[in-house]
Design a protein around this motif. Structure first.
Motif, PDB file in Angstrom:
ATOM      1  N   GLY A  19       0.775  -1.219   0.000  1.00 46.93           N
ATOM      2  CA  GLY A  19       0.000   0.000   0.000  1.00 46.93           C
ATOM      3  C   GLY A  19       0.814   1.281   0.000  1.00 46.93           C
ATOM      4  O   GLY A  19       0.247   2.366  -0.121  1.00 46.93           O
ATOM      5  N   ILE A  20       2.124   1.186   0.140  1.00 50.04           N
ATOM      6  CA  ILE A  20       2.966   2.383   0.144  1.00 50.04           C
ATOM      7  C   ILE A  20       3.723   2.455  -1.174  1.00 50.04           C
ATOM      8  O   ILE A  20       4.383   1.495  -1.587  1.00 50.04           O
ATOM      9  N   GLN A  21       3.627   3.603  -1.832  1.00 44.61           N
ATOM     10  CA  GLN A  21       4.381   3.860  -3.050  1.00 44.61           C
ATOM     11  C   GLN A  21       5.192   5.134  -2.887  1.00 44.61           C
ATOM     12  O   GLN A  21       4.756   6.080  -2.245  1.00 44.61           O
ATOM     13  N   ILE A  22       6.388   5.131  -3.488  1.00 44.02           N
ATOM     14  CA  ILE A  22       7.234   6.320  -3.489  1.00 44.02           C
ATOM     15  C   ILE A  22       7.818   6.493  -4.888  1.00 44.02           C
ATOM     16  O   ILE A  22       7.509   5.719  -5.805  1.00 44.02           O
ATOM     17  N   SER A  23       8.683   7.479  -5.059  1.00 46.19           N
ATOM     18  CA  SER A  23       9.192   7.815  -6.380  1.00 46.19           C
ATOM     19  C   SER A  23      10.064   6.719  -6.986  1.00 46.19           C
ATOM     20  O   SER A  23      10.814   6.035  -6.277  1.00 46.19           O
ATOM     21  N   GLU A  24       9.989   6.598  -8.291  1.00 47.85           N
ATOM     22  CA  GLU A  24      10.823   5.650  -9.016  1.00 47.85           C
ATOM     23  C   GLU A  24      12.315   5.941  -8.863  1.00 47.85           C
ATOM     24  O   GLU A  24      13.155   5.062  -9.106  1.00 47.85           O
ATOM     25  N   LEU A  25      12.675   7.164  -8.452  1.00 46.35           N
ATOM     26  CA  LEU A  25      14.078   7.505  -8.249  1.00 46.35           C
ATOM     27  C   LEU A  25      14.602   7.050  -6.890  1.00 46.35           C
ATOM     28  O   LEU A  25      15.768   7.279  -6.571  1.00 46.35           O
ATOM     29  N   LEU A  26      13.766   6.397  -6.087  1.00 43.10           N
ATOM     30  CA  LEU A  26      14.155   5.920  -4.755  1.00 43.10           C
ATOM     31  C   LEU A  26      13.942   4.411  -4.639  1.00 43.10           C
ATOM     32  O   LEU A  26      13.287   3.931  -3.705  1.00 43.10           O
TER      33      LEU A  26
END
Length: 470
Positions: free
Chosen positions: A90-97
């Motif tokens: 359920g947690i998404q963050i930036s593709e750069l991380l």
């Protein structure tokens, strides 16, 4: 509560003690120093290894490009980057991380940081307070300075607080001692040899000075020999005692403390070894080494790829006995070319934080060391079409927390569809500091230090440890 008392004209008495023994633990206040020492020994806290690494993302990190992406927003809001799933459902963050995503169980993602003073420096991220708070008596002290007041002991081989923040002048002067006085300035070693970018004019000379009346912080010049420091100690000893007593600035006292600390550092070698990367195992160096393979651009303040070694130094300094290390990473002031510059800096942050957390875990230090990474404010949801940049946005920002025995692997707070305002669980800067102090065993709203007028000031006048984490 425990009140740390001190002479209002003397900032370094050599006997300031830890402030986390509160009335709840002791059952009484107004302890004498011997009683306090015995209580500490009985509580088994004299050898605590708790510490903080405070990472400032200089310029104001864009929340919607890092940990609070809005993929369903219009293109002028959502920007260039796509969200990726993390190891926490359920947690998404930036593709750069991607490394932070893979190790999301070790991080808490604050998406609703509010209360920014809107100032372009790191002071609020160093203290929790606005710069104008108590300005008439010197201002509030940074957390590291407070810990120096509470923890410092005579003869210690390492300073309590080390400042590795570089870059813009506003950042370099953020870790201030405030009303505690110059005796509690941070130790700032010269680590310029680690970096390829050019230091600003005059900074290198400043870093080569030791405790002079105009230095902004204590620094250690490797060229100083133990003999020269002994001579300096003898010189200071011979100065007129009356002049010291009437010195209202406290600088003479600070010079004495700086000199003694430099003697301890040089004779023990612990801090010098911690700052010497030639003594680091090659495999550990490779872990922190970042190879820049991005097409992103760098501004004149941008850190080079070797900046990740600052996090290695922070870990080594804590092993040497330091309690608080402040670090900065530049180039988040993205008024122009936001996405191109983030392509350069975010992979470096991703790599460095992952290396630090992994290293701390392997060394059994992860639960003792609290890590916070944040900035002075967020950035505008709407992209400036003329500059491809995002501007200052004090209304809401972001932060990352890790280690310190906290319950990580979660997000805290919710923003609206544009990441423009917090709609659930707003988090104040002082709440984060209350959490960090608690991780150290300190009740920040129950412990005081005296200001120059003799009035006790609580470490925090508001703020509550984040219940989700503690």
């Amino acid at each position: 509560m425990l009140t740390i008392q001190g002479n209002k004209t003397q900032h370094c008495d050599g006997v300031s003690r830890r402030g986390f023994l509160t009335i709840g633990a002791l059952g009484a206040a107004g302890l004498t120093l011997p009683e306090l020492l015995r209580a500490e020994a009985a509580a088994g806290i004299g050898s605590s290894n708790k510490a903080v690494i405070n990472i400032h993302l200089d310029g104001g990190p864009p929340q919607m490009d890092m940990i609070d992406l809005k993929p369903d927003a219009p293109v002028e809001i959502r920007g260039d980057f796509s969200p990726i799933s993390t190891a926490v459902a359920g947690i998404q963050i930036s593709e750069l991380l991607p490394k932070l995503a893979a190790n999301a169980n070790d991080f808490a993602f604050i998406r609703s940081l509010v209360g920014s003073a809107g100032r372009h420096d790191a002071f609020q991220c160093q203290s929790g307070f606005h710069a104008k708070d108590l300005a008439s008596i010197g201002g509030r002290p940074s957390m590291g300075a407070v810990l120096s007041k509470l923890y410092a002991t005579a003869g210690q081989a390492a300073p309590t607080f080390v400042d590795l923040m570089q870059g813009r002048p506003l950042v370099r002067n953020s870790a201030r001692p405030g009303f505690l006085g110059p005796a509690y300035q941070p130790f700032r070693p010269d680590i310029s040899h680690l970096f390829t970018r050019q230091l600003e004019p005059g900074m290198k000379g400043e870093l080569a000075r030791l405790g002079t009346g105009h230095a902004t912080s204590l620094v250690l010049n490797p060229q100083l020999s133990a003999r020269r420091l002994t001579d300096r100690t003898q010189l200071l000893t011979g100065l007129d005692r009356i002049r010291r007593d009437v010195d209202s600035s406290g600088m003479m006292d600070a010079m004495d403390r700086f000199t003694q600390q430099a003697v301890n550092i040089l004779t023990s070698g612990a801090l010098a070894d911690a700052l010497d990367l030639e003594k680091v195992d090659p495999a550990t160096l490779r872990r922190y080494q970042f190879s820049a393979k991005t097409s992103g651009e760098r501004s004149k303040y941008s850190d080079g790829p070797e900046a990740t070694y600052k996090l290695l130094l922070a870990r080594r300094l804590i092993e040497a006995g330091v309690r608080c290390v402040s670090v900065s990473f530049s180039d988040f002031d993205t008024h122009r070319n936001n996405f191109s510059r983030l392509r350069n800096v975010l992979p470096m942050i991703d790599h460095g934080l992952d290396a630090l957390v992994t290293d701390l875990r392997e060394r059994g230090m992860f639960d003792d060391v609290s890590i916070v990474a944040w900035g002075e404010f967020g950035r505008t949801p709407r992209i400036d079409t003329k500059t491809a940049g995002r501007h200052h946005w004090p209304r809401v920002g972001m932060g990352l927390l890790s280690g310190g025995g906290m319950r990580t692997g979660q997000t805290i707070g919710v923003t609206d569809r544009q990441a423009a305002t917090a709609v659930s669980r707003p988090v104040q800067y002082k709440d984060v500091f209350a959490t960090l102090y608690r991780n150290l065993g300190i009740d920040a709203t129950g412990v005081t230090v005296d200001d120059p007028t003799g009035r006790p000031q609580y470490l925090l006048d508001s703020g509550t440890p984040l219940r989700e984490l503690v």
